[in-house]
Motif scaffolding. Structure first.
Motif, PDB file in Angstrom:
ATOM      1  N   ALA A   1      44.436  36.166  47.770  1.00 30.76           N
ATOM      2  CA  ALA A   1      45.602  37.029  47.721  1.00 30.76           C
ATOM      3  C   ALA A   1      45.508  37.971  46.524  1.00 30.76           C
ATOM      4  O   ALA A   1      45.307  37.534  45.385  1.00 30.76           O
ATOM      5  N   VAL A   2      45.627  39.271  46.830  1.00 25.26           N
ATOM      6  CA  VAL A   2      45.596  40.310  45.790  1.00 25.26           C
ATOM      7  C   VAL A   2      46.960  41.006  45.837  1.00 25.26           C
ATOM      8  O   VAL A   2      47.116  42.066  46.444  1.00 25.26           O
ATOM      9  N   PRO A   3      47.982  40.423  45.222  1.00 17.81           N
ATOM     10  CA  PRO A   3      49.354  40.908  45.403  1.00 17.81           C
ATOM     11  C   PRO A   3      49.609  42.308  44.868  1.00 17.81           C
ATOM     12  O   PRO A   3      50.545  42.971  45.313  1.00 17.81           O
ATOM     13  N   GLY A   4      48.773  42.767  43.953  1.00 23.90           N
ATOM     14  CA  GLY A   4      48.986  44.113  43.432  1.00 23.90           C
ATOM     15  C   GLY A   4      48.684  45.188  44.460  1.00 23.90           C
ATOM     16  O   GLY A   4      49.178  46.320  44.332  1.00 23.90           O
TER      17      GLY A   4
ATOM     18  N   ARG B   1      51.990  42.086  51.959  1.00 19.13           N
ATOM     19  CA  ARG B   1      52.337  40.699  52.277  1.00 19.13           C
ATOM     20  C   ARG B   1      52.104  39.790  51.076  1.00 19.13           C
ATOM     21  O   ARG B   1      52.948  38.944  50.742  1.00 19.13           O
ATOM     22  N   ASP B   2      50.964  39.962  50.407  1.00 18.88           N
ATOM     23  CA  ASP B   2      50.675  39.146  49.222  1.00 18.88           C
ATOM     24  C   ASP B   2      51.686  39.417  48.106  1.00 18.88           C
ATOM     25  O   ASP B   2      52.077  38.498  47.365  1.00 18.88           O
ATOM     26  N   PHE B   3      52.115  40.672  47.979  1.00 17.30           N
ATOM     27  CA  PHE B   3      53.091  41.040  46.950  1.00 17.30           C
ATOM     28  C   PHE B   3      54.425  40.329  47.189  1.00 17.30           C
ATOM     29  O   PHE B   3      55.022  39.776  46.259  1.00 17.30           O
ATOM     30  N   GLU B   4      54.891  40.330  48.453  1.00 19.27           N
ATOM     31  CA  GLU B   4      56.147  39.658  48.777  1.00 19.27           C
ATOM     32  C   GLU B   4      56.048  38.156  48.491  1.00 19.27           C
ATOM     33  O   GLU B   4      56.982  37.533  47.973  1.00 19.27           O
ATOM     34  N   PHE B   5      54.918  37.566  48.844  1.00 17.11           N
ATOM     35  CA  PHE B   5      54.708  36.133  48.606  1.00 17.11           C
ATOM     36  C   PHE B   5      54.715  35.838  47.105  1.00 17.11           C
ATOM     37  O   PHE B   5      55.354  34.873  46.652  1.00 17.11           O
ATOM     38  N   ALA B   6      54.000  36.662  46.352  1.00 17.76           N
ATOM     39  CA  ALA B   6      53.924  36.447  44.895  1.00 17.76           C
ATOM     40  C   ALA B   6      55.285  36.593  44.233  1.00 17.76           C
ATOM     41  O   ALA B   6      55.638  35.825  43.327  1.00 17.76           O
ATOM     42  N   GLN B   7      56.061  37.579  44.697  1.00 16.35           N
ATOM     43  CA  GLN B   7      57.397  37.762  44.121  1.00 16.35           C
ATOM     44  C   GLN B   7      58.300  36.582  44.442  1.00 16.35           C
ATOM     45  O   GLN B   7      59.043  36.109  43.583  1.00 16.35           O
ATOM     46  N   LYS B   8      58.229  36.094  45.700  1.00 14.13           N
ATOM     47  CA  LYS B   8      59.093  34.989  46.100  1.00 14.13           C
ATOM     48  C   LYS B   8      58.800  33.729  45.299  1.00 14.13           C
ATOM     49  O   LYS B   8      59.707  32.984  44.915  1.00 14.13           O
ATOM     50  N   PHE B   9      57.504  33.486  45.013  1.00 12.97           N
ATOM     51  CA  PHE B   9      57.122  32.236  44.355  1.00 12.97           C
ATOM     52  C   PHE B   9      56.681  32.453  42.895  1.00 12.97           C
ATOM     53  O   PHE B   9      56.091  31.560  42.292  1.00 12.97           O
ATOM     54  N   ASP B  10      57.012  33.637  42.347  1.00 12.32           N
ATOM     55  CA  ASP B  10      56.787  33.928  40.933  1.00 12.32           C
ATOM     56  C   ASP B  10      55.315  33.729  40.543  1.00 12.32           C
ATOM     57  O   ASP B  10      55.000  33.026  39.567  1.00 12.32           O
ATOM     58  N   LEU B  11      54.412  34.352  41.266  1.00 11.84           N
ATOM     59  CA  LEU B  11      52.987  34.262  41.010  1.00 11.84           C
ATOM     60  C   LEU B  11      52.497  35.534  40.321  1.00 11.84           C
ATOM     61  O   LEU B  11      53.110  36.593  40.413  1.00 11.84           O
ATOM     62  N   THR B  12      51.386  35.435  39.629  1.00 12.45           N
ATOM     63  CA  THR B  12      50.843  36.549  38.836  1.00 12.45           C
ATOM     64  C   THR B  12      50.447  37.721  39.735  1.00 12.45           C
ATOM     65  O   THR B  12      49.876  37.542  40.820  1.00 12.45           O
ATOM     66  N   ILE B  13      50.738  38.929  39.265  1.00 13.46           N
ATOM     67  CA  ILE B  13      50.367  40.154  39.985  1.00 13.46           C
ATOM     68  C   ILE B  13      49.564  41.042  39.032  1.00 13.46           C
ATOM     69  O   ILE B  13      50.026  41.361  37.927  1.00 13.46           O
TER      70      ILE B  13
END
Length: 811
Positions: free
Chosen positions: A341-344, A348-360
């Motif tokens: 997952a590359v949320p930046g 989809r990865d960005f939404e997941f990272a924001q929901k679960f407070d993961l590094t971006i």
């Protein structure tokens, strides 16, 4: 003339001419004819007990029009009909009533046949087929053995769509919004051993060969998306504390430095190894919840859910630890069942990272806020910094391969075809399993493997197929050809899906009585491919894709002269209810086709289905509209036959120039319209010609006989009656198509617009061949034009005969 009297008259005509055509076998196609062939095929129906509805009329009328037109043009036309007869409804009825599916299916087929003949469709009934007949499915089984021999059919334990209510496995296209297409029952995902067909081996050819097909672009694009070709790389991530590697597929290996977490499918084999004791309960609960969702639901959901496993993977480039999660939007049967997952740079990865407070992290340069999914130079990525996307991907792939960390790879979204059902009413597999687990094909000489009788038709609660209950049939003695030894074996008790028989039926129509082959090479060489295939767009990623796959397999096996079955494809739109909604009993907006035919006549119904609008568009039903079409047919009838005496009143008068031009223009337009499947404008053009005949009080056979020939593809019964009354030679349905004189299709005068400096100022009527000088002279006689020019001479003139006259003048 009231509807009742018209109904009686036209009903008698319909029956009379249907009987005469059948007796004369006017629609029978000939194999190996010297004529040029034309193969027009409609998607064959499932013979339900409810009979034909308006959708069937909309489906079968276009192909019938083209077939009749092509016969008249001198082609040897194959226009067959049959039945896709293995299906779940007959089996469900059998479970409820105990009546054998073969009995209910045969009864439904008889009803369909009678009704189809009643609507005057020009099918060659000598080639009728039914997929549930042993003489037919013998060849379905034979083709399956070719797939098996070529390594394209295999068994595998896979997550399947299990419907507890129906007690069977469903294909993805049989599940809608998490429920069975038939009955609306809940569907869950469970692992089960199933037969699979390796359609994925043909992914690239299925994709590339779309370019050469005359199909609607939206259909080709839908298949391209379903096949889903992706070029990327496989990358190996180590798992902290384990010797296992976590493989991912990515189309953006240039962004690996931006990977801050990983997501794996709940079914992934490493889930249990990676999960820590602290997370075990949450992981177990999440996996259980996922089994209650269909694959379609998992793909469609926009709500992000997931659970942290407690485990970590190691980024192979910078050795950083990144958390591993499970989430139901990752599928085990696409790619590797794991993603980085590359949320930046992924929504989809960005939404997941924001929901679960993961590094971006940002690894692509841009002036916009994250997530940024566009093109940008690489940053924060060590040796990739400053490179473009293309250069970075190339450099990263080389690095991964040089360090044995990964490799370039092409992936497809297309999955192998799940090909077995735990049902009774389907083709038995011609395969047995030895005591050591080996799978063996039964000899071709034993085909067909006939569907046996069973005590009841219901699968077991655990999904064991009904055929398993017939132990005499299941137990089989296998003869090893090499050693001549006898071995005890058991038959496969699953049956094939409904799509099996429909994946090759178009070959069988070419040679339906052949007992030695599914289709002789001579018949296949003559008839294939299908020239025009008409059916619903809902079959885009099911039947249409499967048929292409089977045809390519047969081509590779030297059993088909073509690698694509359908040269041209056309989709018919739906006939909607008067309220503009899809017809359904629950809405109370169903218009029964039989009721309309009894009131207005079959010909009026056929014409009105065409007149409603373009063939491929959905169209609402209108009772007033069909009244207008009925009046058109009645008016034509009165031009030929005296209503009082019933005698022919058509004469042999020479046509006046105006009528002659109208007749030849109509022949030209309808010829072109049918070729282009523009049937609505054909009906309009014939109405215009009838108005012209009334305007000039013309009852000449020189106009009426070609008009009746043009009407024949649309309203064959009335056309035949009028043809016979006017003493036409033979049947109108076999008469040669009328020809037109191009010279008579040109107008003597044309009306065209006049512009001044590009602005419309009026219209003029001039000879069709008028030169520029004459056109300008007439235009200058218009007050509005003279005023706009301010009585100045135009500085420039743009003149295209019959299209535009634009006078340019300065200020």
């Amino acid at each position: 003339m009231t509807n009742t009297s018209a109904q009686n008259k036209y009903a008698a005509l319909e029956t009379k001419w249907q009987n005469n055509w059948e007796k004369a076998q006017v629609y029978k196609a000939e194999n190996n004819s010297a004529k040029q062939k034309y193969y027009a095929l409609d998607m064959f129906p499932y013979p339900s007990g409810s009979g034909l509805h308006m959708g069937h009329i909309a489906s079968y009328t276009p192909g019938d029009i083209v077939s009749r037109f092509k016969r008249a043009r001198g082609f040897n036309v194959l226009h067959p009909m049959g039945y896709d007869a293995f299906g779940l409804p007959a089996e469900q009825f059998a479970i409820q009533t105990g009546v054998h599916p073969a009995d209910t299916t045969a009864k439904s087929i008889e009803g369909f046949r009678v009704t189809l003949k009643k609507y005057g469709f020009s099918f060659d009934w000598s080639r009728e087929i039914s997929t549930c007949e042993p003489d037919y499915y013998k060849w379905t089984q034979s083709i399956f053995l070719k797939l098996f021999e070529r390594g394209l059919a295999y068994q595998k334990e896979v997550p399947v769509n299990w419907c507890p209510a129906l007690k069977t496995v469903l294909a993805n296209d049989e599940v809608i919004d998490g429920k069975s297409e038939r009955g609306g029952h809940p569907v869950v995902r469970v692992p089960m051993k199933q037969w699979m067909l390796k359609i994925t081996d043909y992914a690239e050819r299925l994709l590339n060969d779309l370019d050469g097909l005359d199909w609607p672009e939206r259909t080709k694009e839908a298949q391209r998306n379903w096949i889903g070709k992706s070029e990327g790389a496989i990358v190996h991530f180590k798992v902290k504390g384990l010797d296992d590697l976590l493989e991912i597929f990515t189309t953006r290996p240039d962004t690996i430095f931006g990977a801050t977490f990983m997501v794996i499918a709940p079914e992934h084999p490493l889930v249990q190894k990676i999960t820590t004791p602290a997370q075990a309960v949450k992981i177990s609960e999440y996996i259980e919840a996922t089994t209650k969702k269909s694959e379609v639901d998992r793909k469609a959901t926009t709500e992000k859910s997931g659970v942290f496993t407690g485990g970590f993977a190691i980024n192979p480039l910078n050795q950083k630890e990144i958390p591993v999660w499970i989430a139901d939007y990752v599928m085990m049967d696409y790619g590797t069942g794991a993603i980085m997952a590359v949320p930046g740079h992924d929504d989809r990865d960005f939404e997941f990272a924001q929901k679960f407070d993961l590094t971006i992290l940002r690894v692509l340069e841009s002036e916009t806020e994250l997530p940024f999914t566009g093109e940008g130079r690489i940053i924060n990525s060590d040796f990739l910094n400053g490179l473009t996307k293309a250069d970075a991907i190339k450099k990263m792939n080389s690095y991964l391969e040089s360090k044995n960390l990964g490799k370039k790879q092409i992936n497809y979204k297309l999955r192998d075809w799940l090909f077995s059902r735990q049902r009774y009413w389907g083709e038995p597999f011609p395969i047995v399993q030895l005591s050591d687990g080996a799978l063996k094909a039964v000899p071709e000489s034993e085909l067909p493997v006939v569907l046996p009788q069973v005590a009841n038709y219901e699968p077991s609660e655990t999904g064991e197929a009904p055929l398993a209950k017939n132990t005499d049939w299941v137990n089989y003695t296998f003869t090893d050809n090499k050693s001549s030894s006898l071995q005890q074996a058991k038959r496969i008790t699953d049956t094939m899906p409904g799509a099996a028989g429909s994946s090759w039926y178009f070959f069988r129509y070419a040679d339906p009585k052949n007992q030695n082959a599914f289709c002789s090479p001579e018949a296949a060489n003559y008839w294939m491919p299908v020239d025009l295939y008409v059916g619903g767009a809902e079959h885009t990623v099911g039947h249409l894709l499967y048929s292409r796959f089977w045809t390519k397999v047969l081509f590779d096996a030297g059993m088909s002269p073509v690698s694509e079955p359908f040269k041209k494809l056309a989709h018919q739109g739906m006939i909607l209810g008067p309220d503009g909604e899809k017809m359904s009993k629950s809405r109370g907006n169903v218009i029964p086709a039989d009721d309309v035919a009894q009131t207005y006549g079959v010909d009026a119904l056929r014409c009105y289905v065409c007149f409603l609008g373009p063939m491929d568009k959905d169209k609402p039903w209108s009772a007033t509209g069909i009244d207008g079409v009925k009046r058109f047919l009645d008016r034509l009838h009165r031009l030929v036959i005296d209503e009082t005496t019933g005698s022919c009143i058509a004469n042999d008068e020479v046509l006046i120039p105006e009528v002659a031009r109208a007749v030849h223009k109509t022949i030209k337009k309808i010829t072109e319209d049918i070729e282009n499947l523009s049937f609505n404008t054909s009906i309009s053009q014939m109405m215009i010609l009838v108005n012209e005949l009334y305007k000039h009080n013309c009852k000449s056979k020189k106009a009426l006989m070609p008009l009746v020939q043009l009407l024949q593809p649309f309203a064959p019964h009335l056309a035949e009656e009028l043809w016979q009354v006017m003493q036409g030679e033979g049947f109108v349905v076999t008469a040669a198509w009328p020809t037109f004189d191009p010279g008579l299709c040109k107008d003597d005068t044309v009306t065209m617009g006049v512009q001044v400096n590009g602005k419309m100022r009026g219209t003029i009527e001039i000879p069709a061949d008028a030169n520029e000088e004459f056109a300008v002279k007439v235009a200058l006689g218009l007050a509005a034009v003279a005023g706009a020019l301010n009585h100045k001479a135009p500085q420039k003139i743009i003149y295209k005969v019959g299209k535009i006259l634009n006078l340019i003048v300065g200020n």
